[in-house]
Structures are given as structure tokens and as C-alpha cells.
Design an enzyme around this catalytic site. Sequence first.
Site: not given
Length: 333
Positions: A17, A71, A101, A140, A203-205, A227-228
Amino acid sequence: MNIGNINFGPHPLFLAPMEDVTDIGFRHLCKRFGAAMVYTEFVSADALVRSVQATMNKLTIADDERPVGIQIYGRDPATMAEAARIVEEAHPDVIDLNFGCPVKKVAGKGAGAGLLRNIPLMLDIARAVVDAVHTPVTAKTRLGWDKNDLIIPQLAEQLQDCGIQALTIHGRTRSQMYQGEADWTLIGEVKRNPRITIPIIGNGDIATPEQARRAFEEYGVDAVMIGRATFGQPWIFAKIAHFIETNRLEELLTTDDKIDLLEELLRINVERIDEKRGIIHTRRHLAATPVFKGIPDFRPTRIRMLRAETLDELLAILEECRTLVKTYHQNNE
């Protein structure tokens, strides 16, 4: 892997999200290319309770994007519980609690990752929401507030005990924001904890197929959330899934296919919002897409692409880009 009565099968890939990114148009494209679960933009519990129309609009979901999660974030248990009841009326497959966040306007007010500094309140919110709805509730969060406060091993157990049915862990602290490398070692530690019975989503990278496979194989997570790295390439889900299944790194789409998809996203956004704001909303994807990476002397074209103000102008520039990319690849074959 299961959340509630949803079976995701092996190696599921989730779309994270993200505010101003995971609108319904982008979610549909990611779903088309194999995202096992998509999420709406995160929404403010306070705004939902006050019936702010712009926030209520974010609850719009479609059956063909399921399973889909909504979310919410906030800092008051009663407000979060009421917001969850409002969200449940939109019939999401899961309701996710944003405890991660890091941005100042959220964490600085004690919501999102700000709750990592007030774990009792975080747990009160989790219990209140779980008790308020019938929809599966997930969460999350991050590793902790900073490197001196890496609390996720204990926190994961506490959230599970509150009734959370799955936990996504971003491998950074709040203090890191999005800087430095994500640390997956603690995510793996949580997954290996014999007391943890709920799915753990890492999650992450995650930006390449190799990184995603490593997350599953080395850290044992039940799902990977991206994500990104989805910006400007909703097809990344298909590319990763193909590699995990076949061990082959292959481009499944042609350059024309990819530019067609960028143009489709642009048209969707213009139709959904309006011409001016739809173009602005699409610029993040045009700026980030890897389609134009490596093209020599592309900067002037990129600037024009990101400054275009009409649909016709931007579509004409994208057609120029199509020719530039083709020429580049032909000269380098």
C-alpha cells in the site's frame, strides 16, 4: 499460505500500500501481471470517521482485483475500530493496520511508525480493531524505532496474541525512513520463531527476481511485498514469478508492450481523474520506469515528458520514446 480463508499458494507476491500510487488503475495492472494481493492507498481513520469524501473515495474496490486489502492508520483505538467498521462495508478481503509509515505527518502525530514508541497503545489498537470486525485483520510495521530499539521479535508475538492474522515487516527502523539497506535478518528470526504461527510477509528493497527468491529461500517468509520497485513497471510481478518458477531471467514483454502499458496507465488516470491531474499522477511512474534506462542523451526527452501538460502532447512524446528505445536496442544487439 493462508490469510483467513484465502489461499495464496506458494511464493505469493504482494503489492505494498502506497499513498498516491496504489489507486484502482495501478492495482488492476499489477493484478493483471500476477500480484497475489493488492492494497489500496492507506487511509486515515480520523478522516473516515469524519466522512471526508476524498478519503471515502479510496475505499472503492472492484471484484476483479481481489484479493484486496484496505489499510488504515490512526492513533486512537476507538477511532480505529470505528474506521475499521466503515472499511468493512466496502468488503475488502483484509483490513490492514499501518504501524509502519515513517513520514512525519503520520509518525510525528503518533500514528503509523510513531506507535513503535508506544507499544501498549499499538496493541490496544490491534485488539480494538480485531474485536470490531469480522474481516481478517493484518498489520504492517518496522523493525523498531531505531537501531537501539529493535523490538520486532517480541512485537510480532504480541500482535499475534492480539488476533492479527498476518504480519508484514519492513526491514528498516523508523529512523532509517527509506535510507540504507533493508535488514532481513530480523524478519527471518521472526519467521523462525516456533511461537509464530501467522504468515510473515517480508518487505524492503525487493527490486529484482534474485532478491525475491532469496527472501523466500534464505529468510523463509510466506510472502514478499513489493513497493517502490513497482513504479513504472507493474509487470515486475510476472518477471519475478517466472524466475522463481523456472530459474530463468527473461523479459516477458517487448519494449512496445511496456510502453503500451505506460500509455494505458496514463489514459486510465486521465479518465479516472481529469487530464491535468491524471498526467501529474502518472509522472511518478514515467520518471521511475526502467524502460528508458540507459538510453543515451535521453535527459531532454525525459524533461519534456515530465513537463507535458496535455494528453496528446504526452502521448506524442511517448511515441518518440518508443522510437528512441528501439533504435538503442537495435544498435546494441
